[in-house]
Design a protein around this motif. Structure first.
Motif, PDB file in Angstrom:
ATOM      1  N   VAL A 149       4.148   1.570   4.663  1.00  0.00           N
ATOM      2  CA  VAL A 149       3.362   1.163   5.825  1.00  0.00           C
ATOM      3  C   VAL A 149       4.336   0.753   6.917  1.00  0.00           C
ATOM      4  O   VAL A 149       5.500   0.456   6.651  1.00  0.00           O
ATOM      5  CB  VAL A 149       2.396   0.000   5.495  1.00  0.00           C
ATOM      6  N   SER A 150       3.871   0.732   8.151  1.00  0.00           N
ATOM      7  CA  SER A 150       4.760   0.338   9.243  1.00  0.00           C
ATOM      8  C   SER A 150       4.637  -1.162   9.484  1.00  0.00           C
ATOM      9  O   SER A 150       3.566  -1.751   9.352  1.00  0.00           O
ATOM     10  CB  SER A 150       4.416   1.108  10.513  1.00  0.00           C
ATOM     11  N   CYS A 151       5.745  -1.763   9.844  1.00  0.00           N
ATOM     12  CA  CYS A 151       5.785  -3.197  10.141  1.00  0.00           C
ATOM     13  C   CYS A 151       5.019  -3.448  11.439  1.00  0.00           C
ATOM     14  O   CYS A 151       5.173  -2.717  12.414  1.00  0.00           O
ATOM     15  CB  CYS A 151       7.236  -3.646  10.276  1.00  0.00           C
ATOM     16  N   GLU A 152       4.199  -4.496  11.453  1.00  0.00           N
ATOM     17  CA  GLU A 152       3.420  -4.811  12.651  1.00  0.00           C
ATOM     18  C   GLU A 152       4.313  -5.330  13.771  1.00  0.00           C
ATOM     19  O   GLU A 152       3.994  -5.197  14.944  1.00  0.00           O
ATOM     20  CB  GLU A 152       2.348  -5.867  12.339  1.00  0.00           C
ATOM     21  N   ASN A 153       5.449  -5.915  13.414  1.00  0.00           N
ATOM     22  CA  ASN A 153       6.332  -6.515  14.410  1.00  0.00           C
ATOM     23  C   ASN A 153       7.284  -5.495  15.034  1.00  0.00           C
ATOM     24  O   ASN A 153       7.369  -5.383  16.250  1.00  0.00           O
ATOM     25  CB  ASN A 153       7.129  -7.654  13.766  1.00  0.00           C
ATOM     26  N   CYS A 154       8.004  -4.739  14.188  1.00  0.00           N
ATOM     27  CA  CYS A 154       9.034  -3.841  14.716  1.00  0.00           C
ATOM     28  C   CYS A 154       8.726  -2.360  14.511  1.00  0.00           C
ATOM     29  O   CYS A 154       9.404  -1.513  15.081  1.00  0.00           O
ATOM     30  CB  CYS A 154      10.391  -4.169  14.087  1.00  0.00           C
ATOM     31  N   GLY A 155       7.746  -2.024  13.681  1.00  0.00           N
ATOM     32  CA  GLY A 155       7.383  -0.632  13.465  1.00  0.00           C
ATOM     33  C   GLY A 155       8.198   0.075  12.397  1.00  0.00           C
ATOM     34  O   GLY A 155       8.002   1.254  12.139  1.00  0.00           O
ATOM     35  N   GLU A 156       9.109  -0.630  11.765  1.00  0.00           N
ATOM     36  CA  GLU A 156       9.941  -0.053  10.705  1.00  0.00           C
ATOM     37  C   GLU A 156       9.086   0.198   9.458  1.00  0.00           C
ATOM     38  O   GLU A 156       8.152  -0.543   9.170  1.00  0.00           O
ATOM     39  CB  GLU A 156      11.070  -1.036  10.378  1.00  0.00           C
ATOM     40  N   ALA A 157       9.417   1.249   8.701  1.00  0.00           N
ATOM     41  CA  ALA A 157       8.698   1.542   7.460  1.00  0.00           C
ATOM     42  C   ALA A 157       9.080   0.519   6.401  1.00  0.00           C
ATOM     43  O   ALA A 157      10.251   0.167   6.251  1.00  0.00           O
ATOM     44  CB  ALA A 157       9.032   2.943   6.982  1.00  0.00           C
ATOM     45  N   ARG A 158       8.081   0.019   5.670  1.00  0.00           N
ATOM     46  CA  ARG A 158       8.328  -0.970   4.621  1.00  0.00           C
ATOM     47  C   ARG A 158       7.328  -0.763   3.497  1.00  0.00           C
ATOM     48  O   ARG A 158       6.326  -0.071   3.653  1.00  0.00           O
ATOM     49  CB  ARG A 158       8.225  -2.390   5.162  1.00  0.00           C
ATOM     50  N   LEU A 159       7.592  -1.371   2.349  1.00  0.00           N
ATOM     51  CA  LEU A 159       6.664  -1.319   1.229  1.00  0.00           C
ATOM     52  C   LEU A 159       5.500  -2.269   1.495  1.00  0.00           C
ATOM     53  O   LEU A 159       5.693  -3.328   2.110  1.00  0.00           O
ATOM     54  CB  LEU A 159       7.363  -1.729  -0.064  1.00  0.00           C
ATOM     55  N   PRO A 160       4.295  -1.921   1.043  1.00  0.00           N
ATOM     56  CA  PRO A 160       3.171  -2.826   1.250  1.00  0.00           C
ATOM     57  C   PRO A 160       3.343  -4.129   0.466  1.00  0.00           C
ATOM     58  O   PRO A 160       3.927  -4.140  -0.615  1.00  0.00           O
ATOM     59  CB  PRO A 160       1.960  -2.041   0.753  1.00  0.00           C
ATOM     60  N   HIS A 161       2.855  -5.214   1.020  1.00  0.00           N
ATOM     61  CA  HIS A 161       2.911  -6.551   0.424  1.00  0.00           C
ATOM     62  C   HIS A 161       4.343  -7.044   0.248  1.00  0.00           C
ATOM     63  O   HIS A 161       4.633  -7.844  -0.649  1.00  0.00           O
ATOM     64  CB  HIS A 161       2.173  -6.604  -0.921  1.00  0.00           C
ATOM     65  N   ARG A 162       5.250  -6.583   1.108  1.00  0.00           N
ATOM     66  CA  ARG A 162       6.641  -7.031   1.091  1.00  0.00           C
ATOM     67  C   ARG A 162       7.047  -7.380   2.516  1.00  0.00           C
ATOM     68  O   ARG A 162       6.532  -6.816   3.472  1.00  0.00           O
ATOM     69  CB  ARG A 162       7.599  -5.937   0.589  1.00  0.00           C
ATOM     70  N   ALA A 163       7.993  -8.282   2.653  1.00  0.00           N
ATOM     71  CA  ALA A 163       8.519  -8.612   3.973  1.00  0.00           C
ATOM     72  C   ALA A 163       9.345  -7.436   4.487  1.00  0.00           C
ATOM     73  O   ALA A 163       9.965  -6.705   3.719  1.00  0.00           O
ATOM     74  CB  ALA A 163       9.377  -9.861   3.901  1.00  0.00           C
ATOM     75  N   CYS A 164       9.358  -7.262   5.788  1.00  0.00           N
ATOM     76  CA  CYS A 164      10.108  -6.174   6.415  1.00  0.00           C
ATOM     77  C   CYS A 164      11.600  -6.447   6.258  1.00  0.00           C
ATOM     78  O   CYS A 164      12.075  -7.554   6.508  1.00  0.00           O
ATOM     79  CB  CYS A 164       9.734  -6.075   7.889  1.00  0.00           C
ATOM     80  N   GLY A 165      12.343  -5.431   5.869  1.00  0.00           N
ATOM     81  CA  GLY A 165      13.778  -5.592   5.694  1.00  0.00           C
ATOM     82  C   GLY A 165      14.527  -5.633   7.008  1.00  0.00           C
ATOM     83  O   GLY A 165      15.620  -6.188   7.094  1.00  0.00           O
ATOM     84  N   ALA A 166      13.943  -5.062   8.052  1.00  0.00           N
ATOM     85  CA  ALA A 166      14.623  -5.006   9.339  1.00  0.00           C
ATOM     86  C   ALA A 166      14.466  -6.313  10.121  1.00  0.00           C
ATOM     87  O   ALA A 166      15.438  -6.851  10.646  1.00  0.00           O
ATOM     88  CB  ALA A 166      14.082  -3.841  10.158  1.00  0.00           C
ATOM     89  N   CYS A 167      13.238  -6.830  10.202  1.00  0.00           N
ATOM     90  CA  CYS A 167      13.013  -8.018  11.031  1.00  0.00           C
ATOM     91  C   CYS A 167      12.635  -9.258  10.220  1.00  0.00           C
ATOM     92  O   CYS A 167      12.673 -10.368  10.742  1.00  0.00           O
ATOM     93  CB  CYS A 167      11.938  -7.739  12.077  1.00  0.00           C
ATOM     94  N   GLY A 168      12.250  -9.093   8.966  1.00  0.00           N
ATOM     95  CA  GLY A 168      11.931 -10.239   8.118  1.00  0.00           C
ATOM     96  C   GLY A 168      10.522 -10.775   8.280  1.00  0.00           C
ATOM     97  O   GLY A 168      10.199 -11.821   7.740  1.00  0.00           O
ATOM     98  N   HIS A 169       9.659 -10.071   9.002  1.00  0.00           N
ATOM     99  CA  HIS A 169       8.290 -10.539   9.201  1.00  0.00           C
ATOM    100  C   HIS A 169       7.382 -10.052   8.083  1.00  0.00           C
ATOM    101  O   HIS A 169       7.572  -8.970   7.533  1.00  0.00           O
ATOM    102  CB  HIS A 169       7.747 -10.032  10.540  1.00  0.00           C
ATOM    103  N   TYR A 170       6.395 -10.872   7.752  1.00  0.00           N
ATOM    104  CA  TYR A 170       5.352 -10.492   6.806  1.00  0.00           C
ATOM    105  C   TYR A 170       4.083 -11.222   7.187  1.00  0.00           C
ATOM    106  O   TYR A 170       4.098 -12.435   7.422  1.00  0.00           O
ATOM    107  CB  TYR A 170       5.737 -10.839   5.364  1.00  0.00           C
ATOM    108  N   ASN A 171       3.003 -10.497   7.288  1.00  0.00           N
ATOM    109  CA  ASN A 171       1.683 -11.059   7.577  1.00  0.00           C
ATOM    110  C   ASN A 171       1.672 -11.830   8.901  1.00  0.00           C
ATOM    111  O   ASN A 171       1.065 -12.887   9.016  1.00  0.00           O
ATOM    112  CB  ASN A 171       1.228 -11.952   6.418  1.00  0.00           C
ATOM    113  N   GLY A 172       2.393 -11.293   9.889  1.00  0.00           N
ATOM    114  CA  GLY A 172       2.364 -11.874  11.222  1.00  0.00           C
ATOM    115  C   GLY A 172       3.271 -13.068  11.446  1.00  0.00           C
ATOM    116  O   GLY A 172       3.218 -13.706  12.490  1.00  0.00           O
ATOM    117  N   ARG A 173       4.122 -13.404  10.482  1.00  0.00           N
ATOM    118  CA  ARG A 173       5.022 -14.540  10.684  1.00  0.00           C
ATOM    119  C   ARG A 173       6.382 -14.239  10.068  1.00  0.00           C
ATOM    120  O   ARG A 173       6.529 -13.332   9.259  1.00  0.00           O
ATOM    121  CB  ARG A 173       4.446 -15.819  10.087  1.00  0.00           C
TER     122      ARG A 173
END
Length: 64
Positions: free
Chosen positions: A29-53
């Motif tokens: 899925v794409s990260c809501e913050n930066c648009g990077e591809a990430r696994l679902p239910h995991r924090a984004c590796g690029a920006c560190g955001h998860y669930n809007g925070r």
């Protein structure tokens, strides 16, 4: 006790076994913050955001 009436052919045996060894594709899925591809239910590796925070510190934010 149940006993097979006929010998199972190699084709039938292999078709039965094939269903357990299927490899499913990775769902991304794409990260809501930066648009990077990430696994679902995991924090984004690029920006560190998860669930809007901010969920974790990344190398970019730790260096600054």
């Amino acid at each position: 006790m149940a006993v097979p009436k006929r010998k199972t052919t190699p084709s039938k045996r292999d078709m039965r076994r094939a269903n357990h060894d299927k490899v499913t594709p990775v769902q991304l899925v794409s990260c809501e913050n930066c648009g990077e591809a990430r696994l679902p239910h995991r924090a984004c590796g690029a920006c560190g955001h998860y669930n809007g925070r901010k969920a974790k510190a990344t190398k970019a934010t730790a260096a600054s």
